[in-house]
Design an enzyme around this catalytic site. Structure first.
Site, mmCIF file in Angstrom:
data_model
loop_
_atom_site.group_PDB
_atom_site.id
_atom_site.type_symbol
_atom_site.label_atom_id
_atom_site.label_comp_id
_atom_site.label_asym_id
_atom_site.label_seq_id
_atom_site.Cartn_x
_atom_site.Cartn_y
_atom_site.Cartn_z
ATOM 1 N N LYS A 106 5.313 5.302 -6.128
ATOM 2 C CA LYS A 106 3.733 5.043 -6.488
ATOM 3 C C LYS A 106 3.028 5.455 -7.438
ATOM 4 C CE LYS A 106 -0.389 5.759 -2.684
ATOM 5 N NZ LYS A 106 -0.398 6.705 -1.140
ATOM 6 N N SER A 145 -2.436 3.800 1.516
ATOM 7 C CA SER A 145 -2.894 3.125 0.503
ATOM 8 C C SER A 145 -1.240 2.831 -0.195
ATOM 9 C CB SER A 145 -3.192 4.177 -0.246
ATOM 10 O OG SER A 145 -2.737 5.591 -0.290
ATOM 11 N N SER A 163 -0.868 6.513 4.807
ATOM 12 C CA SER A 163 -0.873 5.788 3.398
ATOM 13 C C SER A 163 0.965 5.180 3.104
ATOM 14 C CB SER A 163 -1.055 5.919 2.597
ATOM 15 O OG SER A 163 -2.751 6.063 2.975
HETATM 16 N N1 GLN Z 1 -6.638 5.151 4.639
HETATM 17 C C1 GLN Z 1 -6.639 6.920 4.905
HETATM 18 C C2 GLN Z 1 -7.982 6.936 4.001
HETATM 19 O O1 GLN Z 1 -8.299 6.122 2.949
HETATM 20 C C3 GLN Z 1 -5.681 7.677 4.618
HETATM 21 C C4 GLN Z 1 -5.003 7.504 2.949
HETATM 22 C C5 GLN Z 1 -3.612 8.095 2.750
HETATM 23 O O2 GLN Z 1 -2.608 8.791 3.411
HETATM 24 N N2 GLN Z 1 -3.372 8.478 0.959
HETATM 25 O O3 GLN Z 1 -7.847 8.691 3.707
#
Ligand code: GLN
Length: 488
Positions: A79, A154, A178
């Protein structure tokens, strides 16, 4: 033989048996990547030359008679919030578009020591804030199962890259879901380790009390192999605990006899697509048939997780992102004076990141701190306690990973609350610091469904064992996205 279709542990056998070279494996994945990525767009940077060079090095070591570790010569992706020296690490943001770290993240360093081959850096929501990868400042990533759908987020680029066959495994980061939610949307395995299991040195932070890096892979065995490499104490990250790292592959035995499974009913209530609930319940019944004991239970703090998370995560983010001020690193706008320079530079951040910074700054401000931030921390303690009690009675808790299958591109991008709701099943685990894994357990409308297995701190081995047992009895993880969609 299509090498890109084989899981890492099978590739390893071919490699040590002298049937293929690391270069051939890498070349096969790179070719696959070129075929699919114009459509899927999972990558921000492809490190082709570096990958071939790393693969050649593995071949040389093999020729010299060295015994190769399990991930040697296996192509993977990171990532794009994980630092690699000299390779752009953008965090999905224009703010860091030209940033090239001067050091490697520990997780990357360990994968390199294990001989794995870096093929590229994957797309993500800007600063890991989002659930669809649509908040990337660069491009949208498509779900290989259906290009009209999001891959989740994400870590959507990492999930899509694996599902499309462009890499064998990848790392993601999970602050509120994510790793698991994109794994679920793309039909792969994603594991969020216990808070403190894996080093975050060199991982660009979002919310430091929640972030954790973990493996994303085609199957449970590969996830265990990756977890073996990345786990454990790091003197550069004081939040990593000294807890010994077991050999996670030793848990890959198909046995759930006597396992106590709790099924918290709040995770099957309103807002969960019936097809998702049905598929997860089917999975639970299968484990029951294999000898597990299943009991419905209740986690009453569930309805408060979303609110607590969306105070705590933005609060920490507002603090972590204060360093992007145009001075120290990142984008700097032209301006006549200092204040203009600050404000213009920060305007390069996208709408979701700005929303989080504002929310977080507000929640931390004098006068609101007690009402919001402090309260959210108290709620967090209750959530943690409730899980602690649940794990006195159960070995694992099983829920859907996401309330829905992958949604349409554009469907939630202008509705923050709807987007936030897609994390409703995954957030609690981060707030409580627990490990959880998502594994494929069915399909609806041709799109994968994920089953989430949660465990007590440092119970990754147990989660892998349950997941492995399930995998041995099912075929979901063996399916590839259909050629009819034009991706494959
Ligand atoms: N979708 C969640 C957020 O927007 C989690 C994101 C993540 O785990 N990085 O905060």
């Amino acid at each position: 033989m299509e090498l890109w279709k084989l899981p890492a542990h099978s590739l390893h056998k071919l490699l040590v048996g002298g049937e293929v070279t690391a270069r051939e494996i890498t070349a096969a994945f790179l070719q696959r990547l070129r075929e699919v990525d114009s459509r899927v767009q999972a990558f921000i940077t492809v490190t082709e030359e570096l990958a071939l060079e790393q693969a050649r090095e593995i071949d040389r070591r093999r020729e010299e008679g060295e015994e190769l570790p399990p991930l040697a010569g296996i192509p993977f992706a990171l990532k794009d919030n994980i630092s690699v020296r000299g390779v752009p690490t953008t965090c999905g943001s224009k703010m860091l578009e030209n940033y090239r770290p001067v050091y490697d993240a520990t997780v990357y360093k360990r994968l390199r020591e294990a001989g794995a081959v870096l093929v590229g850096k994957t797309n993500m929501d800007e600063f890991a804030m989002g659930s669809s990868t649509e908040f990337s400042a660069f491009h949208k990533t498509r779900n290989p199962w259906n290009p009209e759908r999001v891959p989740g987020g994400s870590s959507g680029g990492s999930a899509a890259a694996i599902a499309a066959g462009a890499v064998s495994f990848a790392l993601g980061s999970d602050t509120g879901g994510s790793i698991r939610q994109p794994a679920s949307f793309c039909g792969i395995v994603g594991l969020k380790p216990t808070y403190g299991r894996v080093s975050r040195y060199g991982v660009i932070p979002f919310a430091s009390s929640l972030d954790q890096v973990g493996p994303m892979a085609r199957n449970v065995t590969d996830a265990a192999l990756v977890l073996n490499v990345i786990s454990g104490h790091d003197r550069r990250d004081s939040t990593v605990l000294r807890e010994p790292v077991p050999d996670y592959t030793s848990f890959l035995v198909p046995d759930v006899a006597g396992l106590r499974i709790g099924v918290p009913r709040e995770y099957y209530a309103e807002g969960i697509e019936p097809e998702v609930s049905t598929a997860v319940w089917k999975g639970i019944r299968l484990l029951e048939k294999l000898g597990a004991r299943v009991e419905e239970t209740s986690l009453q703090t569930t309805s408060h997780c979303l609110s607590a998370y969306y105070i705590i995560a933005p609060a920490e983010a507002s603090s972590n992102l204060a360093c992007y001020d145009g001075i120290r690193y990142g984008y700097r706008a032209e301006a006549d004076n200092l204040l203009d320079m600050y404000t213009k530079s920060r305007r390069v951040l996208g709408p979701e990141v700005r929303r989080r910074i504002m929310l977080g700054t507000y929640a931390l401000s004098a006068g609101y701190y007690d009402a919001y931030y402090h309260k959210a921390q108290q709620v967090r303690t209750l959530i943690r306690q409730e899980f602690h009690e649940a794990f006195q009675k159960y070995d694992v808790l099983i829920t859907p990973t996401s309330p829905t299958v992958a949604f349409k591109i554009g469907a939630k991008v202008n509705d923050p609350l709807a987007m936030y709701m897609s994390d409703v099943c995954t957030l609690a685990v981060n707030l409580a610091g627990l490990p959880a894994i998502s594994i494929p357990c069915g399909f609806s409308q041709g799109l994968p469904i994920g089953m989430q297995i949660m465990g007590k701190p440092f119970a990754e081995g147990k989660l892998l064992q349950v997941a492995y047992t399930f995998e041995q009895e099912t075929q979901f993880h063996k399916q590839f996205p259909p050629a009819s969609e034009g991706v494959m």
